[in-house]
Structures are given as structure tokens and as C-alpha cells.
Design an enzyme around this catalytic site. Sequence first.
Site, PDB file in Angstrom:
ATOM      1  N   ASP A 191      24.085  38.504 -43.366  1.00  0.00           N
ATOM      2  CA  ASP A 191      25.576  38.379 -43.636  1.00  0.00           C
ATOM      3  C   ASP A 191      26.285  39.692 -43.943  1.00  0.00           C
ATOM      4  O   ASP A 191      25.923  40.237 -44.877  1.00  0.00           O
ATOM      5  CB  ASP A 191      25.731  37.597 -45.043  1.00  0.00           C
ATOM      6  CG  ASP A 191      27.142  37.219 -45.170  1.00  0.00           C
ATOM      7  OD1 ASP A 191      27.359  35.942 -45.256  1.00  0.00           O
ATOM      8  OD2 ASP A 191      27.712  38.006 -45.462  1.00  0.00           O
ATOM      9  N   ASP A 198      20.570  23.301 -40.706  1.00  0.00           N
ATOM     10  CA  ASP A 198      20.602  24.195 -41.875  1.00  0.00           C
ATOM     11  C   ASP A 198      20.167  23.562 -43.277  1.00  0.00           C
ATOM     12  O   ASP A 198      20.499  22.418 -43.407  1.00  0.00           O
ATOM     13  CB  ASP A 198      22.096  24.943 -42.405  1.00  0.00           C
ATOM     14  CG  ASP A 198      21.807  26.209 -43.024  1.00  0.00           C
ATOM     15  OD1 ASP A 198      21.028  26.350 -43.970  1.00  0.00           O
ATOM     16  OD2 ASP A 198      23.064  27.025 -43.149  1.00  0.00           O
ATOM     17  N   GLU A 237      20.519  34.735 -44.260  1.00  0.00           N
ATOM     18  CA  GLU A 237      21.749  35.094 -45.022  1.00  0.00           C
ATOM     19  C   GLU A 237      21.493  35.370 -46.527  1.00  0.00           C
ATOM     20  O   GLU A 237      22.637  35.921 -47.164  1.00  0.00           O
ATOM     21  CB  GLU A 237      22.627  33.741 -44.805  1.00  0.00           C
ATOM     22  CG  GLU A 237      22.082  32.614 -45.553  1.00  0.00           C
ATOM     23  CD  GLU A 237      23.062  31.358 -45.170  1.00  0.00           C
ATOM     24  OE1 GLU A 237      22.964  30.924 -44.170  1.00  0.00           O
ATOM     25  OE2 GLU A 237      23.827  30.970 -46.080  1.00  0.00           O
ATOM     26  N   HIS A 284      25.425  35.493 -39.759  1.00  0.00           N
ATOM     27  CA  HIS A 284      25.771  34.533 -40.566  1.00  0.00           C
ATOM     28  C   HIS A 284      27.348  34.382 -40.803  1.00  0.00           C
ATOM     29  O   HIS A 284      27.876  35.610 -41.043  1.00  0.00           O
ATOM     30  CB  HIS A 284      25.269  34.659 -42.086  1.00  0.00           C
ATOM     31  CG  HIS A 284      25.736  33.563 -43.228  1.00  0.00           C
ATOM     32  ND1 HIS A 284      26.298  33.975 -44.236  1.00  0.00           N
ATOM     33  CD2 HIS A 284      25.662  32.411 -42.929  1.00  0.00           C
ATOM     34  CE1 HIS A 284      26.564  32.795 -45.038  1.00  0.00           C
ATOM     35  NE2 HIS A 284      26.162  31.860 -44.169  1.00  0.00           N
ATOM     36  N   GLU A 342      28.646  32.589 -35.576  1.00  0.00           N
ATOM     37  CA  GLU A 342      28.811  31.250 -36.263  1.00  0.00           C
ATOM     38  C   GLU A 342      30.206  31.066 -36.782  1.00  0.00           C
ATOM     39  O   GLU A 342      30.875  31.951 -37.407  1.00  0.00           O
ATOM     40  CB  GLU A 342      27.724  31.040 -37.609  1.00  0.00           C
ATOM     41  CG  GLU A 342      27.986  30.011 -38.485  1.00  0.00           C
ATOM     42  CD  GLU A 342      27.283  29.956 -39.604  1.00  0.00           C
ATOM     43  OE1 GLU A 342      26.565  31.151 -39.930  1.00  0.00           O
ATOM     44  OE2 GLU A 342      26.897  28.948 -40.389  1.00  0.00           O
ATOM     45  N   GLU A 377      16.964  26.015 -40.076  1.00  0.00           N
ATOM     46  CA  GLU A 377      17.301  27.387 -40.807  1.00  0.00           C
ATOM     47  C   GLU A 377      17.122  27.525 -42.218  1.00  0.00           C
ATOM     48  O   GLU A 377      17.435  26.151 -42.919  1.00  0.00           O
ATOM     49  CB  GLU A 377      18.826  27.503 -40.437  1.00  0.00           C
ATOM     50  CG  GLU A 377      19.901  28.617 -41.236  1.00  0.00           C
ATOM     51  CD  GLU A 377      21.175  28.774 -40.733  1.00  0.00           C
ATOM     52  OE1 GLU A 377      21.332  28.517 -39.555  1.00  0.00           O
ATOM     53  OE2 GLU A 377      22.046  28.949 -41.552  1.00  0.00           O
TER      54      GLU A 377
END
Length: 394
Positions: A290, A214, A267, A317, A339, A240
Site C-alpha cells: 500500500d 480477501d 497491504e 493495494h 485495485e 488474499e
Amino acid sequence: MTPTIVEVTAAPLRRPEVLGRTAPPSVSWDSTGMMHALSSDRSFAGQAMRFEPPWDDALCVVTASDGSFGVGMTSQAGPVMPIINDFFGPMIVGESVLAIERLWNMMSRSANSAFGAAGLAAYALSAVDLALWDLKGKVLGRPVYELIGGPARERTRCYATGNDLDDSRNRGFDAFKLAGSVGPGSGTAGIAETERLVASARSELGPDADIMLDCWSSLDASYTVRLGEALAPYRLTWIEDYAQPDDWPGYADVRRRLPTQMLAAGERWLTDRAFAYAAQQRLVDVLQPDVQWVGGATAVLRIAAIAASSGIELALHGGSNDSYGQHLCHALPQNRWAEMYVGCPPGESLMNAWRSTPGMSLPDDGWLVPSEAPGFGIELTSEQIDAAVGQADS
Ligand SMILES: [Mg+2]
């Protein structure tokens, strides 16, 4: 007779410890110095908290004419509360509690014509929408994952997000997402530093482990391409959030120049429109909405339909960090991963960490099955809600 909405209220979550969250925030990633888009510049590294908005999370309660209530949550309470209390709430009072698609349409279109449905309006919409789905589940006496067509499978595989691999493995996870530690401000040395991080994880975890990286929206297209080329030997499952959320040419550039690397983002994309565009342009391989920011469960359902019809993967997310994400992950066939952001010290229960609520499930050996209680299974009484939003010093 179908219950109607009698009250919609939002308030800042001033006492998260009432919900069981006692861990200091963001423990495992603070040490990386990343976590903020400005961290790409070395002079801002490690200062993420300085640039964070000062607002609490927000808790939204929608109450029905039969006395039942639903609970929704989001971030940025300061500016989000008036959008809910003064705008969305009065708009939907008197409406059926079951007609969520209608209510979402009313709120999102009205916001879009007034000040935009993305940005903070999407946060406000998320909290109201999640409260409505929770309420609908309670009124009908079924878990939300059933109302939206699930379960899709017996259990969902989770991955752990955090750079303490020993802790994540001790918790039973066998898939891992790392935070890169530096960005373009560090030049070639920064790429070498991130390569050492990924190489060390690959060597520690073995050839078959899923490892993701990420980048916290802190890179740019050309740096991402250089980084992706350097990391190719380590076979990352995905890279990501490399570009700024609205850098659409940047996403297209990275896609074109890193054709075989799996890419993930979303996200920080708000409302379903950004995801529709990303899918049309084939910008990424994995969509990561998200649920507390994008516009709630209704927005995620739209994005899931986009993903399914486009043949693109979905990976919510923080999908196992809250009961909202857990129900969606459990119900949606195209969501393969849940996640778990491990935001608490080694060994400490994940129930103490980010976004958890009483009654919520936790991953067992890296696999998740949500609570089957009605709604999202959030076990909060009115008294506990009052205490959670009460003044911290009262
Ligand atoms: Mg991320």
C-alpha cells in the site's frame, strides 16, 4: 539551481469533503461483518468500527525554496504527525528536493535505529516520500509515472473490491474481489458460508471471470487450508490476506499445504524488508504493498524491483483509489492490476469515496489511465489544503 526543502508539515485531514470525499466510509463491506482481524470470532463480527483507531488521515506538505510544494498522504494522523513534524521534517529541511533516494535512506535508517522503520514510522515515511515525489514532478514539470520509467502500458486493468457485484458490473468492471464473511470462530459452518458466497459469485459471473477473495488477516493457517480446499472448484484468481501480517510460519504453512492456489498478501507489510523476505521464501504469488503505508513510492519501487527479479506479480493495494497508486500502476510492468475499492453507495461517483483527490482519474470501463499533469496531478491549492486540515467546527 536545484530547489531545496524549506518546510515539511503534517496535519490531520479533518475535512475530507474539501477533497471531494463525501461518501460514508466502507459502505460496501460493512454488510459482510468482516473488515477486522477480530472478526474471525463471531462475537466480534460487525464491530470493526469499535476497534478502529480514532485518528484522521494525515496530509503532508513539503515546500521548496522556489515556492512549489508537494502533497503526500497517509493514515493514523494522531501518532504520525509528530514523527513527521518533529523528526523527519527537521532532518530533511535544507536538502535538495530531487535527491529522494538519499532522503528516504536518511529517514528510514534513522527511524530504524530510534524506534523501528516499520509500523507507524512507515506511515509517516510514506506521507513525506509521496509529497517529495509530487514535488519532484512539479519541479521537473513531468508526471511521476514518467520519472520512474513509465508508462509501462497504455492503460492498466482494474478490479473492483466489494460484495455488491451488480454495482461493480454497472460501473464497468469485469474482475471482482469479495470479502469473506466469517472466520475460524465459525468452524465448518463458516467454511460452508464462504463457499456459498464464492459459488454464487462464480455462477453469476460465469466461468471466465477473475474472482478473488480477501480475508482481512482474520484467519489462521489451518483454517485457510480448509477454506482453500473447499473453494478449489471455483478457481479463485487468488486468496488474499489470510494470516496475521507477522505470522511468517503461517504463510509458509499455507504455501506448502495449498501448493496450486494463487496467494496474495502485503497491504499490512511495512517497508521493503517484509517483501524481500516473502519473495525469498516464495510465500505468496502476488505482492500487494500500500503506497500510503509501506513507505511511499520509494518503498514500492524497491518492492517492484524485488518482484521483477523474483518473477512475482505486483498488485498495489487500492492501486486505483488514489493518484499515487495510479502513477505507480501505470509505470511498473510487473503490476498487472489496479485495485478499486468501491467504498461508496451504488451509482455514486467513485470520486466521492476512499482516498480520492481533485484532478484524479477514475477507471473507464474497468481500465485506468492516470492524469498526465506534473507530479501526481493532485489539483489542490494552498487555500484548499488549509481548509482540508482546518478544525471541523471552525
Ligand atoms: Mg485486501
